[in-house]
Design a protein around this motif. Structure first.
Motif, short mmCIF file in Angstrom:
data_model
loop_
_atom_site.label_atom_id
_atom_site.label_comp_id
_atom_site.label_asym_id
_atom_site.label_seq_id
_atom_site.Cartn_x
_atom_site.Cartn_y
_atom_site.Cartn_z
N ARG A 88 0.83 -1.20 0.00
CA ARG A 88 0.00 0.00 0.00
C ARG A 88 0.87 1.25 0.00
O ARG A 88 1.95 1.25 0.56
CB ARG A 88 -0.86 0.02 1.26
CG ARG A 88 -1.86 -1.10 1.31
CD ARG A 88 -2.69 -0.98 2.56
NE ARG A 88 -3.64 -2.07 2.61
CZ ARG A 88 -4.35 -2.38 3.66
NH1 ARG A 88 -4.22 -1.67 4.76
NH2 ARG A 88 -5.19 -3.37 3.64
N PRO A 89 0.35 2.32 -0.60
CA PRO A 89 1.11 3.56 -0.53
C PRO A 89 1.10 4.09 0.91
O PRO A 89 0.17 3.83 1.68
CB PRO A 89 0.37 4.51 -1.48
CG PRO A 89 -0.99 3.92 -1.62
CD PRO A 89 -0.87 2.45 -1.38
N THR A 90 2.12 4.84 1.26
CA THR A 90 2.17 5.40 2.60
C THR A 90 1.05 6.43 2.76
O THR A 90 0.76 7.18 1.83
CB THR A 90 3.51 6.09 2.88
OG1 THR A 90 3.74 7.06 1.87
CG2 THR A 90 4.65 5.08 2.85
N PRO A 91 0.41 6.44 3.91
CA PRO A 91 -0.68 7.40 4.10
C PRO A 91 -0.14 8.82 4.13
O PRO A 91 1.00 9.06 4.54
CB PRO A 91 -1.28 7.00 5.45
CG PRO A 91 -0.22 6.23 6.14
CD PRO A 91 0.63 5.60 5.07
N PRO A 92 -0.93 9.78 3.69
CA PRO A 92 -0.46 11.17 3.69
C PRO A 92 -0.28 11.65 5.13
O PRO A 92 -1.01 11.25 6.03
CB PRO A 92 -1.58 11.93 2.98
CG PRO A 92 -2.77 11.06 3.10
CD PRO A 92 -2.28 9.65 3.17
N THR A 93 0.70 12.50 5.32
CA THR A 93 0.93 13.03 6.66
C THR A 93 -0.05 14.16 6.92
O THR A 93 -0.36 14.96 6.04
CB THR A 93 2.37 13.56 6.81
OG1 THR A 93 2.60 14.53 5.80
CG2 THR A 93 3.37 12.43 6.67
N ARG A 94 -0.56 14.21 8.13
CA ARG A 94 -1.53 15.22 8.52
C ARG A 94 -0.80 16.37 9.18
O ARG A 94 0.00 16.16 10.10
CB ARG A 94 -2.53 14.59 9.49
CG ARG A 94 -3.66 15.48 9.88
CD ARG A 94 -4.62 14.71 10.74
NE ARG A 94 -3.99 14.27 11.96
CZ ARG A 94 -4.35 14.69 13.18
NH1 ARG A 94 -5.33 15.53 13.32
NH2 ARG A 94 -3.72 14.26 14.24
N PRO A 95 -1.05 17.60 8.75
CA PRO A 95 -0.37 18.72 9.41
C PRO A 95 -0.87 18.88 10.85
O PRO A 95 -2.04 18.62 11.15
CB PRO A 95 -0.74 19.94 8.56
CG PRO A 95 -1.96 19.52 7.81
CD PRO A 95 -1.91 18.02 7.67
N LEU A 96 0.01 19.29 11.72
CA LEU A 96 -0.37 19.49 13.11
C LEU A 96 -1.29 20.69 13.23
O LEU A 96 -1.08 21.73 12.60
CB LEU A 96 0.89 19.70 13.97
CG LEU A 96 1.87 18.52 13.99
CD1 LEU A 96 3.12 18.91 14.75
CD2 LEU A 96 1.22 17.30 14.62
#
Length: 118
Positions: A97-105
């Motif tokens: 699976r592709p890496t999940p997108p990072t969520r901004p703090l």
């Protein structure tokens, strides 16, 4: 197979499923005289390891599903058309699976230390 053998110097690995004709006596006899050709089988129950199976499913749906062909030329035309359409939207195969997108703090916490005695 002789043309493939002649066109490819070095060792050749042939990976196939476990269909009985792939391990027939005539196939084994043919392979005996060719030490640089190795035959390997995909394990039983692991057809997903054979990437050709997934491609064949997509191709069959694009080129052959629901169609009847009058002659060999019709099949050739459908194959060329489906291949061109599939290749126009092709992208590299990536295992997993592709890496999940990072969520901004949402907040940034800054801690200040007060009253430190030196």
């Amino acid at each position: 197979m002789q043309q493939i053998e002649d066109a490819n110097p070095g060792e050749i690995w042939v990976v196939t499923d476990n269909l009985s004709s792939r391990s027939s006596m005539s196939t084994r006899a043919w392979l005996e005289g060719r030490s640089r050709i190795h035959h390997a089988f995909v394990p039983v129950g692991a057809c997903w390891l054979n990437l050709q199976e997934g491609w064949w499913r997509i191709f069959r749906e694009a080129a052959l599903a629901g169609r009847s062909f009058a002659n060999r030329d019709d099949i050739t035309y459908a194959t060329a058309l489906a291949s061109n359409q599939l290749n126009s939207r092709a992208h590299p195969w990536i295992w997993g699976r592709p890496t999940p997108p990072t969520r901004p703090l949402r907040r940034r916490y800054v801690y200040s230390v007060w009253g430190i005695q030196h």
